[in-house]
Design a protein around this motif. Structure first.
Motif, PDB file in Angstrom:
ATOM      1  N   GLU A 203      -2.403  -1.608 -16.078  1.00 58.70           N
ATOM      2  CA  GLU A 203      -1.978  -0.484 -16.909  1.00 58.70           C
ATOM      3  C   GLU A 203      -1.082   0.470 -16.123  1.00 58.70           C
ATOM      4  O   GLU A 203      -1.161   0.558 -14.897  1.00 58.70           O
ATOM      5  N   GLU A 204      -0.251   1.185 -16.864  1.00 60.61           N
ATOM      6  CA  GLU A 204       0.746   2.057 -16.232  1.00 60.61           C
ATOM      7  C   GLU A 204       0.137   3.108 -15.302  1.00 60.61           C
ATOM      8  O   GLU A 204       0.650   3.322 -14.200  1.00 60.61           O
ATOM      9  N   PRO A 205      -0.953   3.774 -15.694  1.00 56.89           N
ATOM     10  CA  PRO A 205      -1.546   4.758 -14.759  1.00 56.89           C
ATOM     11  C   PRO A 205      -2.003   4.105 -13.454  1.00 56.89           C
ATOM     12  O   PRO A 205      -1.854   4.687 -12.375  1.00 56.89           O
ATOM     13  N   HIS A 206      -2.559   2.905 -13.576  1.00 60.28           N
ATOM     14  CA  HIS A 206      -3.019   2.187 -12.381  1.00 60.28           C
ATOM     15  C   HIS A 206      -1.827   1.739 -11.527  1.00 60.28           C
ATOM     16  O   HIS A 206      -1.885   1.766 -10.297  1.00 60.28           O
ATOM     17  N   GLU A 207      -0.748   1.345 -12.202  1.00 58.78           N
ATOM     18  CA  GLU A 207       0.468   0.952 -11.489  1.00 58.78           C
ATOM     19  C   GLU A 207       1.020   2.133 -10.691  1.00 58.78           C
ATOM     20  O   GLU A 207       1.523   1.971  -9.572  1.00 58.78           O
ATOM     21  N   GLY A 208       0.903   3.319 -11.265  1.00 50.58           N
ATOM     22  CA  GLY A 208       1.358   4.522 -10.567  1.00 50.58           C
ATOM     23  C   GLY A 208       0.558   4.774  -9.299  1.00 50.58           C
ATOM     24  O   GLY A 208       1.111   5.188  -8.269  1.00 50.58           O
ATOM     25  N   ILE A 209      -0.756   4.524  -9.371  1.00 50.39           N
ATOM     26  CA  ILE A 209      -1.610   4.696  -8.185  1.00 50.39           C
ATOM     27  C   ILE A 209      -1.202   3.703  -7.097  1.00 50.39           C
ATOM     28  O   ILE A 209      -1.096   4.052  -5.915  1.00 50.39           O
ATOM     29  N   ILE A 210      -0.963   2.458  -7.517  1.00 49.62           N
ATOM     30  CA  ILE A 210      -0.566   1.418  -6.558  1.00 49.62           C
ATOM     31  C   ILE A 210       0.755   1.785  -5.887  1.00 49.62           C
ATOM     32  O   ILE A 210       0.895   1.688  -4.660  1.00 49.62           O
ATOM     33  N   ASN A 211       1.724   2.222  -6.689  1.00 52.19           N
ATOM     34  CA  ASN A 211       3.034   2.590  -6.138  1.00 52.19           C
ATOM     35  C   ASN A 211       2.920   3.733  -5.132  1.00 52.19           C
ATOM     36  O   ASN A 211       3.609   3.744  -4.102  1.00 52.19           O
ATOM     37  N   LYS A 212       2.055   4.691  -5.436  1.00 47.17           N
ATOM     38  CA  LYS A 212       1.872   5.831  -4.528  1.00 47.17           C
ATOM     39  C   LYS A 212       1.288   5.364  -3.191  1.00 47.17           C
ATOM     40  O   LYS A 212       1.748   5.784  -2.113  1.00 47.17           O
ATOM     41  N   LEU A 213       0.294   4.494  -3.252  1.00 49.51           N
ATOM     42  CA  LEU A 213      -0.318   3.981  -2.024  1.00 49.51           C
ATOM     43  C   LEU A 213       0.698   3.177  -1.209  1.00 49.51           C
ATOM     44  O   LEU A 213       0.772   3.305   0.021  1.00 49.51           O
ATOM     45  N   GLU A 214       1.488   2.359  -1.898  1.00 45.97           N
ATOM     46  CA  GLU A 214       2.478   1.529  -1.203  1.00 45.97           C
ATOM     47  C   GLU A 214       3.584   2.377  -0.589  1.00 45.97           C
ATOM     48  O   GLU A 214       4.097   2.056   0.491  1.00 45.97           O
ATOM     49  N   SER A 215       3.957   3.457  -1.258  1.00 46.13           N
ATOM     50  CA  SER A 215       4.997   4.334  -0.707  1.00 46.13           C
ATOM     51  C   SER A 215       4.520   5.036   0.560  1.00 46.13           C
ATOM     52  O   SER A 215       5.329   5.534   1.346  1.00 46.13           O
ATOM     53  N   ASP A 216       3.201   5.060   0.759  1.00 46.58           N
ATOM     54  CA  ASP A 216       2.631   5.606   1.996  1.00 46.58           C
ATOM     55  C   ASP A 216       2.528   4.539   3.087  1.00 46.58           C
ATOM     56  O   ASP A 216       1.946   4.783   4.144  1.00 46.58           O
ATOM     57  N   GLY A 217       3.069   3.350   2.802  1.00 44.53           N
ATOM     58  CA  GLY A 217       3.056   2.270   3.789  1.00 44.53           C
ATOM     59  C   GLY A 217       1.775   1.462   3.795  1.00 44.53           C
ATOM     60  O   GLY A 217       1.510   0.723   4.747  1.00 44.53           O
ATOM     61  N   LYS A 218       0.994   1.560   2.734  1.00 44.25           N
ATOM     62  CA  LYS A 218      -0.283   0.847   2.675  1.00 44.25           C
ATOM     63  C   LYS A 218      -0.145  -0.454   1.881  1.00 44.25           C
ATOM     64  O   LYS A 218       0.680  -0.560   0.978  1.00 44.25           O
ATOM     65  N   THR A 219      -0.975  -1.423   2.240  1.00 49.46           N
ATOM     66  CA  THR A 219      -1.053  -2.681   1.502  1.00 49.46           C
ATOM     67  C   THR A 219      -2.199  -2.568   0.506  1.00 49.46           C
ATOM     68  O   THR A 219      -3.313  -2.182   0.877  1.00 49.46           O
ATOM     69  N   VAL A 220      -1.928  -2.896  -0.750  1.00 48.08           N
ATOM     70  CA  VAL A 220      -2.921  -2.703  -1.806  1.00 48.08           C
ATOM     71  C   VAL A 220      -3.333  -4.042  -2.410  1.00 48.08           C
ATOM     72  O   VAL A 220      -2.482  -4.856  -2.783  1.00 48.08           O
ATOM     73  N   LEU A 221      -4.646  -4.271  -2.497  1.00 46.88           N
ATOM     74  CA  LEU A 221      -5.190  -5.436  -3.190  1.00 46.88           C
ATOM     75  C   LEU A 221      -5.846  -4.977  -4.486  1.00 46.88           C
ATOM     76  O   LEU A 221      -6.510  -3.934  -4.528  1.00 46.88           O
ATOM     77  N   ILE A 222      -5.647  -5.777  -5.520  1.00 50.75           N
ATOM     78  CA  ILE A 222      -6.247  -5.487  -6.827  1.00 50.75           C
ATOM     79  C   ILE A 222      -7.447  -6.404  -7.008  1.00 50.75           C
ATOM     80  O   ILE A 222      -7.354  -7.614  -6.792  1.00 50.75           O
ATOM     81  N   LEU A 223      -8.582  -5.825  -7.399  1.00 55.49           N
ATOM     82  CA  LEU A 223      -9.792  -6.606  -7.652  1.00 55.49           C
ATOM     83  C   LEU A 223      -9.992  -6.748  -9.156  1.00 55.49           C
ATOM     84  O   LEU A 223     -10.020  -5.751  -9.887  1.00 55.49           O
ATOM     85  N   SER A 224     -10.107  -7.993  -9.594  1.00 53.05           N
ATOM     86  CA  SER A 224     -10.368  -8.262 -11.007  1.00 53.05           C
ATOM     87  C   SER A 224     -11.582  -9.179 -11.118  1.00 53.05           C
ATOM     88  O   SER A 224     -11.714 -10.140 -10.355  1.00 53.05           O
ATOM     89  N   VAL A 225     -12.471  -8.860 -12.051  1.00 56.05           N
ATOM     90  CA  VAL A 225     -13.635  -9.705 -12.315  1.00 56.05           C
ATOM     91  C   VAL A 225     -13.601 -10.102 -13.790  1.00 56.05           C
ATOM     92  O   VAL A 225     -13.554  -9.234 -14.676  1.00 56.05           O
ATOM     93  N   ASP A 226     -13.591 -11.402 -14.027  1.00 58.30           N
ATOM     94  CA  ASP A 226     -13.501 -11.928 -15.394  1.00 58.30           C
ATOM     95  C   ASP A 226     -12.332 -11.294 -16.159  1.00 58.30           C
ATOM     96  O   ASP A 226     -12.477 -10.811 -17.292  1.00 58.30           O
TER      97      ASP A 226
END
Length: 428
Positions: A203-226
């Motif tokens: 979702e777009e709000p979650h994508e925004g969080i990911i982009n913010k973390l990545e812009s800080d130079g961090k590697t982001v993993l997404i966890l999905s269950v079922d």
């Protein structure tokens, strides 16, 4: 010994030059003997002998061998090993240095900085997925993985006293992430590519969080269950303290610097910006790295690739000069043309510097040999034929000795060479 036996271009040039000088010395001495024979046997023999004594046909080859040996010894003292002479020569000509990111520009020790739940309390599973539960699912998924990310997740789970059992199904997809099955649940842990592969929308709000973390130079993993995104786990890999200094030194030497990484574009550019690298090739699978190196070479660049891991081996082999950093992987060591025993990026600069010094010294040796023999043979011939003055064999031999001592001392001077482009690497 292997380096000296490999024979680079300069060695071949010096050998050819030696043969040319030998031929010139013999030809000129025969010419002088025959020309001056009417003036007397003593004069003719004296002239021929002077010409032979004044020449030292293969001193250039000897001086070059000493230069190479001394350069290798000087480099080895800094923990730099060259596989062959052609690598020693080639490194001086490179115009582009490509760095792997993880474990090379960074320390390769990923630390978890953020665990962010994405499920609210009134949604699926009946309660908010807190950080502990996200960590547990992630640890289960990574249980059978050998990646550095796996060790960070599992260690944190152990520190939190979370019991982690192995999944009954495990698949690691290169460049994307992990698919695991445990307790009848399908767990996905990876990047956007993995989520897209399994039809999971972020979702777009979650994508925004990911982009913010990545812009800080961090590697982001997404966890999905079922097929439901439950949370994000962000990692930070600290840059090596000397990284920015090394990039600046290489740029002052006129080198173009490139980052080649499997990490995403946002994170890679953020890391590059911190240390002054603005040419980044991101989202590259391990098997594609060698292709990217070949593309750079096809574009006219002379490329040195610096990497430390198994994933870098094909790229190291594909580069004009592959530099195995830290020698952590046996495959990388076998693929590299230059081995850096210390995990210090300053030795990349030192390797290029000693290569340039060795090459310039070798060229000076060849030029000096040509100049001396042209002057010596030409001078003796002119002295006899034009000026009518004899050059004593002792004087000719003395001139050759002076030239030889000077040439050999210049060749050996590289042993005391002091690196100027950057400070010395730390002793470890």
């Amino acid at each position: 010994q292997e380096v000296q036996n490999s024979g680079g271009k300069l060695s071949r040039y010096s050998e050819i030059l030696g043969l040319v000088i030998l031929a010139a010395a013999i030809t000129s001495s025969v010419y002088a003997y025959l020309t001056l024979l009417p003036l007397g046997m003593a004069t003719a023999i004296g002239a021929a002998t002077s010409l032979l004594l004044a020449s030292s046909p293969f001193l250039a080859s000897l001086s070059l061998s000493i230069t190479i040996s001394c350069a290798l010894s000087r480099a080895a003292a800094e923990g730099i090993l060259f596989r062959d002479e052609s690598s020693l020569e080639k490194l001086a000509t490179i115009d582009t240095v490509v760095f792997d990111k993880t474990g090379t520009l960074t320390k390769g020790k990923l630390a978890i900085t953020d665990i962010i739940p994405l499920i609210k309390s009134d949604e699926r599973f009946g309660s908010r997925k807190d950080e502990r539960e996200i960590l547990e699912y992630a640890a289960i998924a990574e249980k059978n993985s050998g990646h550095t990310i796996a060790s960070s997740i599992i260690k944190m789970a152990e520190d939190e006293n979370i019991s982690v059992s192995a999944p009954y199904f495990f698949e690691e997809i290169p460049g994307e992430g992990i698919v695991a099955k445990h307790s009848l649940k399908t767990i996905l842990l990876g990047n956007r590519k993995l989520m897209s592969r399994y039809g999971i929308t972020i979702e777009e709000p979650h994508e925004g969080i990911i982009n913010k973390l990545e812009s800080d130079g961090k590697t982001v993993l997404i966890l999905s269950v079922d097929k439901t995104p439950l949370g994000l786990i962000a990692f930070e890999d600290a840059l090596r303290e000397e990284a920015a200094e090394v990039v600046k030194a290489l740029q002052k030497m006129g080198k173009k610097i490139v980052i080649l990484t499997g990490d995403n574009r946002n994170t890679s550019f953020a890391i590059g910006k911190r240390i002054g690298i603005y040419e980044v090739i991101s989202d590259v699978l391990p098997k594609e790295k060698s292709f990217e190196i070949q593309k750079l070479r096809q574009g006219g660049r002379i490329v040195a690739m610096v990497g430390d891991g198994i994933n870098d081996a094909p790229a190291l082999s594909s580069a004009d000069v592959g530099i195995a950093f830290g020698c952590k992987s046996q495959i990388a060591v076998q693929s590299g043309h230059v081995l850096l025993l210390k995990s210090d990026l300053r030795n990349v600069v030192h390797a290029i510097e000693i290569s340039s010094k060795c090459t310039s010294s070798a060229k000076s040796t060849i030029a000096l040999s040509m100049l001396y023999h042209s002057a010596a043979i030409g001078g003796i011939l002119i002295s006899y034929s034009v000026m009518g003055t004899a050059v004593a064999p002792v004087a000719a031999a003395a001139a050759c000795i002076v030239y030889s001592v000077f040439s050999l001392s210049q060749a050996a001077s590289i042993l005391s060479y002091k690196f100027r482009a950057i400070g010395r690497a730390k002793r470890k």
